[in-house]
Design a protein around this motif. Structure first.
Motif, mmCIF file in Angstrom:
data_model
loop_
_atom_site.group_PDB
_atom_site.id
_atom_site.type_symbol
_atom_site.label_atom_id
_atom_site.label_comp_id
_atom_site.label_asym_id
_atom_site.label_seq_id
_atom_site.Cartn_x
_atom_site.Cartn_y
_atom_site.Cartn_z
ATOM 1 N N ILE A 102 34.656 -12.897 -3.305
ATOM 2 C CA ILE A 102 33.351 -12.271 -3.040
ATOM 3 C C ILE A 102 33.269 -11.821 -1.586
ATOM 4 O O ILE A 102 32.830 -10.699 -1.281
ATOM 5 N N LEU A 103 33.699 -12.677 -0.665
ATOM 6 C CA LEU A 103 33.678 -12.321 0.756
ATOM 7 C C LEU A 103 34.618 -11.150 1.046
ATOM 8 O O LEU A 103 34.267 -10.236 1.808
ATOM 9 N N ASP A 104 35.785 -11.165 0.436
ATOM 10 C CA ASP A 104 36.727 -10.059 0.631
ATOM 11 C C ASP A 104 36.137 -8.753 0.104
ATOM 12 O O ASP A 104 36.323 -7.680 0.711
ATOM 13 N N PHE A 105 35.447 -8.832 -1.009
ATOM 14 C CA PHE A 105 34.787 -7.648 -1.564
ATOM 15 C C PHE A 105 33.774 -7.099 -0.563
ATOM 16 O O PHE A 105 33.700 -5.882 -0.337
ATOM 17 N N CYS A 106 32.992 -7.985 0.039
ATOM 18 C CA CYS A 106 31.986 -7.565 1.029
ATOM 19 C C CYS A 106 32.647 -6.929 2.257
ATOM 20 O O CYS A 106 32.137 -5.942 2.806
ATOM 21 N N HIS A 158 35.738 -20.017 5.237
ATOM 22 C CA HIS A 158 36.394 -18.711 5.198
ATOM 23 C C HIS A 158 35.934 -17.753 6.294
ATOM 24 O O HIS A 158 36.688 -16.848 6.668
ATOM 25 N N LEU A 159 34.724 -17.903 6.803
ATOM 26 C CA LEU A 159 34.212 -16.965 7.792
ATOM 27 C C LEU A 159 34.894 -17.183 9.146
ATOM 28 O O LEU A 159 35.258 -18.306 9.503
ATOM 29 N N VAL A 160 35.039 -16.113 9.886
ATOM 30 C CA VAL A 160 35.737 -16.186 11.173
ATOM 31 C C VAL A 160 34.874 -15.549 12.262
ATOM 32 O O VAL A 160 33.953 -14.773 11.994
ATOM 33 N N GLY A 161 35.199 -15.890 13.505
ATOM 34 C CA GLY A 161 34.522 -15.268 14.643
ATOM 35 C C GLY A 161 33.028 -15.563 14.655
ATOM 36 O O GLY A 161 32.591 -16.700 14.485
ATOM 37 N N GLN A 162 32.241 -14.513 14.807
ATOM 38 C CA GLN A 162 30.786 -14.660 14.896
ATOM 39 C C GLN A 162 30.097 -14.558 13.538
ATOM 40 O O GLN A 162 28.873 -14.582 13.474
ATOM 41 N N LYS A 202 27.262 -9.374 10.494
ATOM 42 C CA LYS A 202 27.937 -10.671 10.621
ATOM 43 C C LYS A 202 27.094 -11.811 10.036
ATOM 44 O O LYS A 202 27.513 -12.963 10.074
ATOM 45 N N LEU A 203 25.916 -11.476 9.503
ATOM 46 C CA LEU A 203 24.992 -12.513 9.038
ATOM 47 C C LEU A 203 24.813 -12.470 7.520
ATOM 48 O O LEU A 203 24.568 -11.407 6.935
ATOM 49 N N ILE A 204 24.917 -13.656 6.907
ATOM 50 C CA ILE A 204 24.689 -13.825 5.467
ATOM 51 C C ILE A 204 23.587 -14.858 5.275
ATOM 52 O O ILE A 204 23.652 -15.952 5.837
ATOM 53 N N ALA A 205 22.591 -14.519 4.468
ATOM 54 C CA ALA A 205 21.536 -15.467 4.097
ATOM 55 C C ALA A 205 21.760 -15.913 2.660
ATOM 56 O O ALA A 205 21.984 -15.083 1.772
ATOM 57 N N TRP A 240 30.243 -4.350 4.250
ATOM 58 C CA TRP A 240 28.949 -5.047 4.320
ATOM 59 C C TRP A 240 29.027 -6.213 5.297
ATOM 60 O O TRP A 240 28.014 -6.687 5.790
ATOM 61 N N LEU A 241 30.251 -6.673 5.552
ATOM 62 C CA LEU A 241 30.492 -7.810 6.437
ATOM 63 C C LEU A 241 31.663 -7.455 7.336
ATOM 64 O O LEU A 241 32.672 -6.935 6.875
ATOM 65 N N ASN A 242 31.506 -7.706 8.615
ATOM 66 C CA ASN A 242 32.629 -7.467 9.523
ATOM 67 C C ASN A 242 32.631 -8.469 10.666
ATOM 68 O O ASN A 242 31.771 -9.311 10.734
#
Length: 415
Positions: free
Chosen positions: A404-408, A64-68, A38-41, A413-415
């Motif tokens: 890019i986020l959708d690809f991840c 665009h990010l949701v939740g945590q 859930k973390l992006i740097a 890689w992201l949930n």
């Protein structure tokens, strides 16, 4: 001369010893720390400058990010920390314990330059998914295509090349990316695939090329210029941006002697124009260039929010003009040192004339009349449109970050 070689060799071995320590000590610790999906740097250019694709990916991700899910900017610059804290945006300084801990836990690391690996960042991100957005679309050699390692050392040729590869792999300079995002299929094939080692190459476009108005876009811009902008627009000023690139010797031959400054001033007054100079961040300021018609944009500030208000751009070899193609406004090229630059500074991958749709001159006294003439007869409009299509594939640049986020997410890689 010999002393310089000894210093270079000493630096070379010092970096090797430091890297060996990092692989043996920092690397194993990093690998043991679980990564959080859930973390992006996001690490900006030069250790954390708030510019270019990293700035816009970071800002747009907040929407665009949701939740945590969290996207946090990592910076070594006090002014960036203060700016983002003032805007209540998530930011962490590095080097710091908090910064190191976040880099060890983030599952995705987003960068847009090459020097991000320094100060142990590479070793703290072992096991993370690394996304390279890069910072330019042009014709110059980049990354693996560049042969600029240790000029002046005691060896040359194929041996030097092998040493370069081993050395860069050891210190974390040659990064194996999980995703390299590009702007078009042409650039993906011709430039980015030869320049980077990556599992995935996409052509989603650049986050910074979303020219839609947003208050957030004005973060880290030149406040003085934007304070003047409303007056200039009210007065129907024609605003022209001059953006030269840097030279390896740091000497930009702008031709800005007092005679040319006077010439530019008189031309601006006659044509109701303003010229803004934006130097490369590595260049020094031109303190004597000040007048009622000539302004200097702070070279460490973001210039992209100014693009929609420009009537034209002047460049030389900087890739920034490619992004300006999206607005299909006139571009001019002031190139007094073309042969020297191409021979001594940077190798290019394409024919310069074919990739630069605009008039090319060597002197200001040639350039200024041409700018005025092209306002009446824009003969490069179709050439700009064709090159823009090749460079950007008609991609909607405002969707770059979401893609890019959708690809991840699709890659888990992201949930």
């Amino acid at each position: 001369m010999l002393g310089d070689k000894v210093k270079l060799l000493f630096k070379f071995f010092k970096e090797i010893l430091f890297a060996l320590f990092a692989w043996l000590v920092i690397g194993p610790i990093t690998i043991l720390v679980p990564r959080n999906k859930k973390l992006i740097a996001v690490i900006g250019k030069d250790g954390g400058a708030f510019l270019d694709n990293c700035k816009y990916f970071y800002l747009q991700s907040q929407q665009h990010l949701v939740g945590q899910q969290k996207c946090i900017f990592i910076t070594n610059k006090k002014e960036v920390l203060e700016i983002l804290q003032k805007e209540n945006l998530p930011v962490i300084t590095y080097p710091s314990l908090a910064g190191a801990w976040f880099l060890m836990r983030a599952n995705i690391v987003v960068v847009d330059s090459f020097e991000w690996f320094k100060q142990l960042r590479f070793f703290l991100t072992l096991g993370a998914k690394k996304l390279q957005l890069w910072h330019g679309v042009g014709f110059k050699q980049i990354e693996l295509g560049k042969q600029n390692f240790a000029h002046g050392l005691f060896t040359t040729g194929s041996l030097l090349r092998r040493i370069q590869i081993y050395y860069r792999n050891l210190i974390g300079r040659n990064v194996f990316y999980d995703l390299v995002n590009t702007t078009s299929e042409f650039y993906k094939k011709e430039v980015f695939e030869p320049a980077f080692t990556s599992k995935n190459f996409t052509s989603f476009g650049y986050p910074r090329n979303n020219f839609g108005y947003s208050n957030n876009n004005l973060i880290n811009t030149d406040d003085f210029i934007f304070e003047q902008l409303e007056n200039w627009l009210t007065e129907h000023k024609k605003i022209i941006l001059f953006v030269p690139t840097f030279r390896e010797h740091r000497d930009t031959p702008l031709g800005l002697n007092f005679e040319n400054i006077d010439l530019i001033n008189k031309w601006c007054e006659t044509t109701n124009s303003i010229i803004i100079f934006k130097l490369h961040p590595w260049e020094n300021s031109i303190n004597h260039v000040k007048s009622a018609f000539i302004y200097q944009y702070q070279n460490d500030k973001d210039i992209y929010p100014l693009f929609p208000y420009l009537s034209a751009m002047i460049s030389d070899y900087s890739s920034i003009y490619m992004d300006f193609l999206l607005l299909n406004k006139p571009i001019f090229f002031l190139i007094p040192d073309k042969q020297q630059y191409l021979a001594q500074d940077r190798q290019i991958q394409f024919d310069y004339d074919e990739m630069t749709p605009g008039e090319k001159v060597e002197k200001w006294k040639q350039l200024l009349p041409i700018i005025e003439q092209q306002r009446e007869n824009d003969c490069f409009k179709n050439e700009r449109k064709e090159l823009c299509l090749k460079a950007f594939d008609s991609n909607d640049q405002s969707l770059s970050t979401k893609k890019i986020l959708d690809f991840c997410i699709n890659k888990h890689w992201l949930n």
